[in-house]
Enzyme design. Structure first.
Site, PDB file in Angstrom:
ATOM      1  N   ARG A 131       0.886  -1.458  -0.058  1.00  0.00           N
ATOM      2  CA  ARG A 131       0.285  -0.004   0.147  1.00  0.00           C
ATOM      3  C   ARG A 131       0.913   1.306  -0.173  1.00  0.00           C
ATOM      4  O   ARG A 131       0.534   2.298  -0.786  1.00  0.00           O
ATOM      5  CB  ARG A 131      -1.070   0.003   1.274  1.00  0.00           C
ATOM      6  N   SER A 185     -17.282   9.116  -8.918  1.00  0.00           N
ATOM      7  CA  SER A 185     -17.512   8.463 -10.257  1.00  0.00           C
ATOM      8  C   SER A 185     -18.432   7.126 -10.064  1.00  0.00           C
ATOM      9  O   SER A 185     -19.113   6.792 -10.780  1.00  0.00           O
ATOM     10  CB  SER A 185     -16.182   8.031 -10.693  1.00  0.00           C
ATOM     11  N   GLY A 186     -18.485   6.652  -8.794  1.00  0.00           N
ATOM     12  CA  GLY A 186     -19.603   5.781  -8.481  1.00  0.00           C
ATOM     13  C   GLY A 186     -19.775   4.445  -9.404  1.00  0.00           C
ATOM     14  O   GLY A 186     -20.703   3.732  -9.260  1.00  0.00           O
ATOM     15  N   GLY A 187     -18.747   3.962 -10.149  1.00  0.00           N
ATOM     16  CA  GLY A 187     -18.787   2.972 -10.957  1.00  0.00           C
ATOM     17  C   GLY A 187     -19.005   3.114 -12.218  1.00  0.00           C
ATOM     18  O   GLY A 187     -19.104   2.326 -13.307  1.00  0.00           O
ATOM     19  N   TYR A 189     -19.717  -1.579   1.739  1.00  0.00           N
ATOM     20  CA  TYR A 189     -18.758  -1.732   2.806  1.00  0.00           C
ATOM     21  C   TYR A 189     -17.252  -1.915   2.577  1.00  0.00           C
ATOM     22  O   TYR A 189     -16.872  -1.877   1.366  1.00  0.00           O
ATOM     23  CB  TYR A 189     -19.057  -2.984   3.526  1.00  0.00           C
ATOM     24  N   LYS A 211     -20.070  16.356  -2.415  1.00  0.00           N
ATOM     25  CA  LYS A 211     -19.855  15.418  -3.207  1.00  0.00           C
ATOM     26  C   LYS A 211     -21.100  14.338  -3.708  1.00  0.00           C
ATOM     27  O   LYS A 211     -21.038  13.476  -2.810  1.00  0.00           O
ATOM     28  CB  LYS A 211     -18.365  14.417  -2.602  1.00  0.00           C
TER      29      LYS A 211
HETATM   30  P1  13P Z   1     -15.398   6.449  -6.856  1.00  0.00           P
HETATM   31  O1  13P Z   1     -15.045   7.613  -7.700  1.00  0.00           O
HETATM   32  O2  13P Z   1     -14.819   5.094  -7.143  1.00  0.00           O
HETATM   33  O3  13P Z   1     -16.820   6.335  -6.623  1.00  0.00           O
HETATM   34  O4  13P Z   1     -14.848   6.873  -5.186  1.00  0.00           O
HETATM   35  C1  13P Z   1     -14.998   8.240  -4.846  1.00  0.00           C
HETATM   36  C2  13P Z   1     -15.226   7.879  -3.345  1.00  0.00           C
HETATM   37  O5  13P Z   1     -14.448   8.616  -2.521  1.00  0.00           O
HETATM   38  C3  13P Z   1     -16.464   7.403  -2.874  1.00  0.00           C
HETATM   39  O6  13P Z   1     -16.634   7.734  -1.589  1.00  0.00           O
END
Ligand code: 13P
Length: 353
Positions: A48, A265-267, A353, A223
């Protein structure tokens, strides 16, 4: 009355500066483990450190990125060369931030898929320590889900909005700008109109709770997820429709005093995340609030694969390409396909999660 409003305002303005966005690298240890498993790298502290150390030594990153959201481990970690990660990040001209929530738990009394976000207890003590360690902003991810049988329930909306507002107020008292993140998952086959309706209800509740908690809105960032169709919808809205509906939702619900809306971006695929943001910035937005990015997966997918555990130069090049693309998208100047990107799906059902 808080006495640090000027500092909060300045930090929030720097984070939402024109042409810049946030790099979300605050994956919890299990979540980064999934990402590393995808490139056959073991989830050890050393790996990491190597991965994130590669990100935070990308020369010129601060041209496109204003802030990096870290997991607690990284905020207190050194690079392999002995310098602190915080110092590496500051040297790039990037502001370090910290994920302060403690994850999601099932919400008793609501629908079985619904959750509340943990972490308020002891938060004031933790945020004071994070500030001393160099963090200047924070994130708290509340999650809501749309289902055919009535979710999100009013109970889930109210609980999550209230938690976001309490968190925001506590952060501000420690000098951290709170990122208020009410994510609406893409899971489901609902239409974009349904998402818009739900998102309006959620955002109205969030800002009502912020008002009741006397949150200083000029020192916050939002966000949200974009207003999109459900992932299983057979007739998904395209980029023009997504941009129009998202901007409409933001115009209707987000107070003009909020300096930045930093989408997750959420997927979405890397390319869609850039194209949707670019299209939004090409149409009229009624307030001066910036519409930019705070992506996790959509900034890191190609980068992880290019790095693959050892290839620092290739990883940094892929990261810079996506950061530049989204910087251009945040001013409406992105030309689709002008930077290498992936159209691989990054959607994970039930990403909680
Ligand atoms: P994603 O853009 O992969 O959805 O992640 C953003 C994020 O920090 C979600 O809490």
């Amino acid at each position: 009355m808080i006495n640090n409003q000027e500092e909060l305002r300045q930090t929030a303005n720097q984070l939402s500066a024109k042409g810049k966005g946030l790099l979300a690298v605050d994956e919890s240890t299990p979540t980064i483990g999934k990402r590393l498993a995808g490139i056959n790298v073991e989830n050890t502290e050393e790996n990491r450190q190597a991965y994130r150390g590669m990100l935070f030594t990308s020369e010129g990153l601060g041209q496109f990125i204003s802030g990096a959201i870290l997991f607690e481990e990284t905020l207190y970690q050194n690079h392999a060369d002995g310098e602190t990660m915080v110092s590496k990040i500051n040297k790039l001209g990037i502001i370090p931030g910290i994920k302060v929530d403690k994850g999601l738990s099932p919400l008793a009394g609501a629908h079985e898929v619904e959750t509340w976000c943990k972490g308020l207890e002891g938060l004031a003590e933790r945020t004071a320590e994070y500030y001393k360690q160099g963090a200047r902003f924070a994130k708290w991810r509340a999650v809501l889900q749309i289902t055919a049988d009535g979710c999100p329930t009013d109970l889930a909306i109210r609980e999550n909005a209230w938690g976001l507002a309490r968190y925001a107020k506590i952060c501000q008292e420690s000098g951290l700008v709170p990122i208020i993140e009410p994510e609406i998952l893409m899971d489901g086959d609902h239409t974009i109109e349904t998402t818009a309706e739900v998102q309006e209800k959620v955002l109205v509740e969030v800002y009502k709770a912020c008002s009741e908690n006397k949150v200083f809105l000029e020192g916050t960032l939002l966000k949200p997820s974009m207003t999109v169709s459900g992932a299983d919808n057979k007739n998904k809205a395209g980029s023009e429709e997504v941009a129009k509906m998202t901007v409409r939702t933001m115009n209707r619900c987000v107070p003009a005093s909020v300096p930045g809306i930093m989408f997750l971006s959420g997927g979405l695929t890397e390319e869609d995340a850039s194209v949707y943001l670019n299209t939004m910035n090409s149409i009229e937005h009624k307030s001066s609030t910036s519409l930019t990015f705070s992506y996790g997966r959509a900034l890191q997918q190609s980068c992880l694969q290019a790095w693959s555990g050892t290839n620092i130069e290739a990883g940094q090049k892929a990261l810079m390409a996506r950061c530049q693309a989204n910087s251009e998208a945040s001013t409406g100047d992105y030309v689709a396909g002008s930077q290498p990107s992936s159209q691989e799906t990054l959607f994970e059902a039930g990403y909680k999660y």
